[in-house]
Design a protein around this motif. Sequence first.
Motif, PDB file in Angstrom:
ATOM      1  N   VAL A  47      17.948 -53.096  17.912  1.00 39.30           N
ATOM      2  CA  VAL A  47      18.870 -52.417  16.813  1.00 39.30           C
ATOM      3  C   VAL A  47      17.940 -51.211  16.426  1.00 39.30           C
ATOM      4  CG1 VAL A  47      19.476 -52.776  14.475  1.00 39.30           C
ATOM      5  CG2 VAL A  47      19.593 -54.922  15.972  1.00 39.30           C
ATOM      6  N   ILE A  48      18.427 -50.029  16.519  1.00 39.33           N
ATOM      7  CA  ILE A  48      17.577 -49.009  16.287  1.00 39.33           C
ATOM      8  C   ILE A  48      18.042 -48.452  14.824  1.00 39.33           C
ATOM      9  CG2 ILE A  48      17.119 -46.750  17.056  1.00 39.33           C
ATOM     10  CD1 ILE A  48      16.230 -48.770  19.025  1.00 39.33           C
ATOM     11  N   GLY A  49      17.203 -47.961  13.969  1.00 43.39           N
ATOM     12  CA  GLY A  49      17.393 -47.461  12.698  1.00 43.39           C
ATOM     13  C   GLY A  49      17.392 -45.984  13.082  1.00 43.39           C
ATOM     14  N   ILE A  50      18.577 -45.445  12.366  1.00 44.91           N
ATOM     15  CA  ILE A  50      18.480 -44.129  11.982  1.00 44.91           C
ATOM     16  C   ILE A  50      18.060 -43.576  10.626  1.00 44.91           C
ATOM     17  CG2 ILE A  50      19.639 -41.922  12.205  1.00 44.91           C
ATOM     18  CD1 ILE A  50      21.584 -43.416  14.262  1.00 44.91           C
ATOM     19  N   CYS A  51      16.857 -43.331  10.362  1.00 43.80           N
ATOM     20  CA  CYS A  51      16.351 -43.117   9.186  1.00 43.80           C
ATOM     21  C   CYS A  51      16.804 -41.539   8.696  1.00 43.80           C
ATOM     22  CB  CYS A  51      14.755 -43.178   9.148  1.00 43.80           C
ATOM     23  SG  CYS A  51      13.989 -43.021   7.689  1.00 43.80           S
ATOM     24  N   ASN A  52      17.517 -41.545   7.933  1.00 42.98           N
ATOM     25  CA  ASN A  52      18.188 -40.173   7.482  1.00 42.98           C
ATOM     26  C   ASN A  52      17.794 -39.504   6.259  1.00 42.98           C
ATOM     27  OD1 ASN A  52      19.616 -37.750   7.748  1.00 42.98           O
ATOM     28  ND2 ASN A  52      21.532 -38.767   8.692  1.00 42.98           N
ATOM     29  N   THR A  53      17.294 -38.263   6.319  1.00 42.84           N
ATOM     30  CA  THR A  53      16.913 -37.562   4.928  1.00 42.84           C
ATOM     31  C   THR A  53      18.250 -36.632   4.630  1.00 42.84           C
ATOM     32  OG1 THR A  53      15.444 -36.183   6.112  1.00 42.84           O
ATOM     33  CG2 THR A  53      14.507 -37.993   5.091  1.00 42.84           C
ATOM     34  N   TRP A  54      19.162 -36.829   5.190  1.00 38.40           N
ATOM     35  CA  TRP A  54      20.507 -36.126   4.760  1.00 38.40           C
ATOM     36  C   TRP A  54      20.683 -36.402   3.312  1.00 38.40           C
ATOM     37  CZ3 TRP A  54      25.003 -37.598   2.171  1.00 38.40           C
ATOM     38  CH2 TRP A  54      25.798 -36.565   2.117  1.00 38.40           C
ATOM     39  N   SER A  55      20.825 -35.047   2.873  1.00 46.77           N
ATOM     40  CA  SER A  55      21.312 -34.862   1.183  1.00 46.77           C
ATOM     41  C   SER A  55      21.918 -33.465   1.051  1.00 46.77           C
ATOM     42  CB  SER A  55      19.906 -35.088   0.580  1.00 46.77           C
ATOM     43  OG  SER A  55      20.204 -34.779  -0.947  1.00 46.77           O
ATOM     44  N   GLU A  56      22.921 -33.474   0.101  1.00 43.99           N
ATOM     45  CA  GLU A  56      23.625 -32.074  -0.261  1.00 43.99           C
ATOM     46  C   GLU A  56      22.415 -31.547  -1.302  1.00 43.99           C
ATOM     47  OE1 GLU A  56      27.417 -33.041  -1.212  1.00 43.99           O
ATOM     48  OE2 GLU A  56      28.195 -32.619   0.624  1.00 43.99           O
ATOM     49  N   LEU A  57      21.582 -32.206  -1.713  1.00 44.66           N
ATOM     50  CA  LEU A  57      20.658 -31.672  -2.782  1.00 44.66           C
ATOM     51  C   LEU A  57      19.499 -30.950  -1.957  1.00 44.66           C
ATOM     52  CD1 LEU A  57      20.588 -34.332  -5.599  1.00 44.66           C
ATOM     53  CD2 LEU A  57      21.275 -31.929  -5.659  1.00 44.66           C
ATOM     54  N   THR A  58      19.499 -31.412  -0.727  1.00 42.82           N
ATOM     55  CA  THR A  58      18.309 -30.873   0.349  1.00 42.82           C
ATOM     56  C   THR A  58      18.968 -29.795   1.508  1.00 42.82           C
ATOM     57  OG1 THR A  58      17.114 -32.760  -0.016  1.00 42.82           O
ATOM     58  CG2 THR A  58      16.337 -31.577   1.945  1.00 42.82           C
ATOM     59  N   PRO A  59      19.065 -28.726   0.996  1.00 43.53           N
ATOM     60  CA  PRO A  59      19.850 -27.775   1.541  1.00 43.53           C
ATOM     61  C   PRO A  59      19.501 -27.593   3.347  1.00 43.53           C
ATOM     62  CG  PRO A  59      19.414 -26.748  -0.117  1.00 43.53           C
ATOM     63  CD  PRO A  59      18.817 -27.854  -0.371  1.00 43.53           C
ATOM     64  N   CYS A  60      18.149 -27.866   3.467  1.00 41.71           N
ATOM     65  CA  CYS A  60      17.450 -27.735   4.890  1.00 41.71           C
ATOM     66  C   CYS A  60      18.160 -28.831   5.562  1.00 41.71           C
ATOM     67  CB  CYS A  60      15.989 -27.823   4.694  1.00 41.71           C
ATOM     68  SG  CYS A  60      15.255 -26.386   4.023  1.00 41.71           S
ATOM     69  N   ASN A  61      18.639 -30.178   5.000  1.00 40.51           N
ATOM     70  CA  ASN A  61      18.906 -31.198   5.750  1.00 40.51           C
ATOM     71  C   ASN A  61      20.347 -31.830   5.599  1.00 40.51           C
ATOM     72  OD1 ASN A  61      16.047 -31.214   5.673  1.00 40.51           O
ATOM     73  ND2 ASN A  61      15.716 -33.344   5.342  1.00 40.51           N
ATOM     74  N   ALA A  62      21.169 -30.727   5.075  1.00 43.72           N
ATOM     75  CA  ALA A  62      22.594 -30.975   4.875  1.00 43.72           C
ATOM     76  C   ALA A  62      23.444 -31.127   5.988  1.00 43.72           C
ATOM     77  CB  ALA A  62      23.132 -29.930   3.616  1.00 43.72           C
ATOM     78  N   HIS A  63      22.840 -30.772   7.263  1.00 41.61           N
ATOM     79  CA  HIS A  63      23.553 -31.098   8.447  1.00 41.61           C
ATOM     80  C   HIS A  63      23.261 -32.229   9.255  1.00 41.61           C
ATOM     81  CE1 HIS A  63      19.834 -28.955   9.602  1.00 41.61           C
ATOM     82  NE2 HIS A  63      20.221 -28.950  10.745  1.00 41.61           N
ATOM     83  N   LEU A  64      22.259 -33.001   8.771  1.00 43.53           N
ATOM     84  CA  LEU A  64      21.785 -34.093   9.622  1.00 43.53           C
ATOM     85  C   LEU A  64      22.750 -35.241   9.760  1.00 43.53           C
ATOM     86  CD1 LEU A  64      18.175 -34.443   8.251  1.00 43.53           C
ATOM     87  CD2 LEU A  64      18.692 -33.141  10.238  1.00 43.53           C
ATOM     88  N   ARG A  65      23.756 -35.369   8.957  1.00 47.91           N
ATOM     89  CA  ARG A  65      24.943 -36.172   9.362  1.00 47.91           C
ATOM     90  C   ARG A  65      25.477 -36.063  10.443  1.00 47.91           C
ATOM     91  NH1 ARG A  65      25.860 -39.762   9.703  1.00 47.91           N
ATOM     92  NH2 ARG A  65      28.114 -39.838   9.319  1.00 47.91           N
ATOM     93  N   ASP A  66      25.776 -34.981  10.983  1.00 50.36           N
ATOM     94  CA  ASP A  66      26.525 -34.919  12.284  1.00 50.36           C
ATOM     95  C   ASP A  66      25.189 -35.013  13.332  1.00 50.36           C
ATOM     96  OD1 ASP A  66      28.229 -33.214  14.268  1.00 50.36           O
ATOM     97  OD2 ASP A  66      26.369 -32.075  14.517  1.00 50.36           O
ATOM     98  N   LEU A  67      23.917 -34.574  13.121  1.00 52.73           N
ATOM     99  CA  LEU A  67      23.087 -34.993  14.197  1.00 52.73           C
ATOM    100  C   LEU A  67      22.904 -36.459  14.326  1.00 52.73           C
ATOM    101  CD1 LEU A  67      20.100 -32.346  13.769  1.00 52.73           C
ATOM    102  CD2 LEU A  67      21.890 -32.308  15.518  1.00 52.73           C
TER     103      LEU A  67
END
Length: 580
Positions: A47-67
């Motif tokens: 079981v592999i966790g995908i630890c995601n800092t995606w957030s629309e409040l963090t513009p640099c990371n707002a595309h991490l959902r696709d990744l």
Amino acid sequence: MTFTKAPWPRRLRSAEWYGGSSRDNIYHRSWMKNQGLPADLFDGRPVIGICNTWSELTPCNAHLRDLAERVKRGVYEAGGLPLEFPVFSPGESSLRPTAMMYRNLCAMDVEEALRANPLDGVVLMAGCDKTTPALMMGACSVDMPAIVVSGGPMLNGKWRGGDVGSGTALWQMSEAVKSGELTRADFLEAEQAMSRSPGSCNTMGTASTMASMAEVLGLALPGNAAIPAVDSRRRAIAQFAGRRIVDMVKDDLKPSDILTRTAFENAIRTVGAIGGSTNAVIHLLAIAGRIGVPLTLDDWDRVGRDIPTIVNLMPAGQYLMEEFFYAGGLPVVLKALLDAGRLDGGALTVSGMTMAETLDGVTNWNPDVIRPLDQPLTPEGGIAVLRGNLAPAGAVIKPSAASPHLMRHRGRAVVFADIDDYKARINDPDLDIDETCVMVLQNCGPRGYPGMAEVGNMGLPPKMLKKGIKDMVRISDARMSGTAYGTVVLHTAPEAAVGGPLAIVRDGDMIELDVAARRLHLDVPDDEIAARLAGWEPAVAPPASGYARLFHQHVQGADTGADFDFLIGGRGRAVGKDSH
């Protein structure tokens, strides 16, 4: 419907939850199946966790959902079960009082999520400045197989026929408005051109520096640091990382196997070669503390002192991250250091290969962007560590971003008690200051701000800018944005809020800076300094409650990484007793 497959070569951590026919095993599996997961996904595969800092409040990371979706593809392809989860996302551009205050909170979130859940390995999805070190810190504390996937930098900003570097252009244009060289309307027009794609800063700021650190430390796949966020190759490397983490679990390849003393020394040298952010000092000290590798501020000067800066990127140079990637990215820099005997090629990486093996066949496609070692941008880059009676525990300066004529300087102190005092007085035409003075900012360290904000690169007084002065010596216990520049002494320790000597500097005191000699000296008699310190009283009251109170009580100094005292050192991959 179920399918059979070859058994996993060893019992996995997730089997404590999913592997068996007890009431508790059935409880754990049955709830997971409400998401439509087939039964055979719980047949013993990792079981592999995908630890995601995606957030629309963090513009640099707002595309991490696709990744993250690309990572999932890779995990499935390699025979694992990917499960994505969110963690706190400290966004640099919006969080107050400063994102740095929440780096440790994010790291705690990561650690506890990994420790408490049925995970065998983790993919760390990071981008914005503090998210990369925070995720690495948390993963180190648990020490399960982990790999970093960065979000990548934005495309170059474009304005009036030229390139605009995020952050760096902001500081430059802001000063130009104050001096009258640029109109406010021009500034607002340029705003529309600064951030024209998803991704983090396109300069060699803290985000790109820390992505580079993840790669040189061995926690990211080769080439990860520089691929632009919108380039299709960013998605491909995310998918490769998903495949690779499954094999890392099979081999039980952990951060403690990779993050050796050698890896950290390679990272320090690389910061000098790329002209990296001063923030890397604090973050690498904190990461080393979590994994149990002895690393001190003095190691930065000892290991990285004579490393030339060869990456010609803003804020120290000319180009941006797009050009860096097209030139070959970080592997080209690492290959140059390796060939010169300045990098240990035996260091292990998440790829399963040594650093030297990953660099085989690397080519520099643009020697103006990544210069040869004998034609550097700055002969001695890196981070200079200063000491003296003004900074007994050390302070840092980035020579590649400073003005050569100010690297040795003596001047009269103009003191600002805190950032509010600075803002209230800096625009006053009657401020008693000239270009020979040294600007001193107090009470902006880890406890003082609180959180140690990026306010160390104080803007110059408008009266100086109008005279054509572009730089002055500035000293504080604060940090500086990785996109910023100037002759700025930072991280002065002990900080003013805990009674460090910076707290007792007064207007008119003479201060001596000598970067070559690594000296920062307050030219006041010792007995006078002792008397002032004896009469010092804290100017910053501790917060009454909440996370701010916890932070104030437990944060350590910048010279040791500004981590919490109770988080130093790993705590192992414990599996808690089932409560059901």
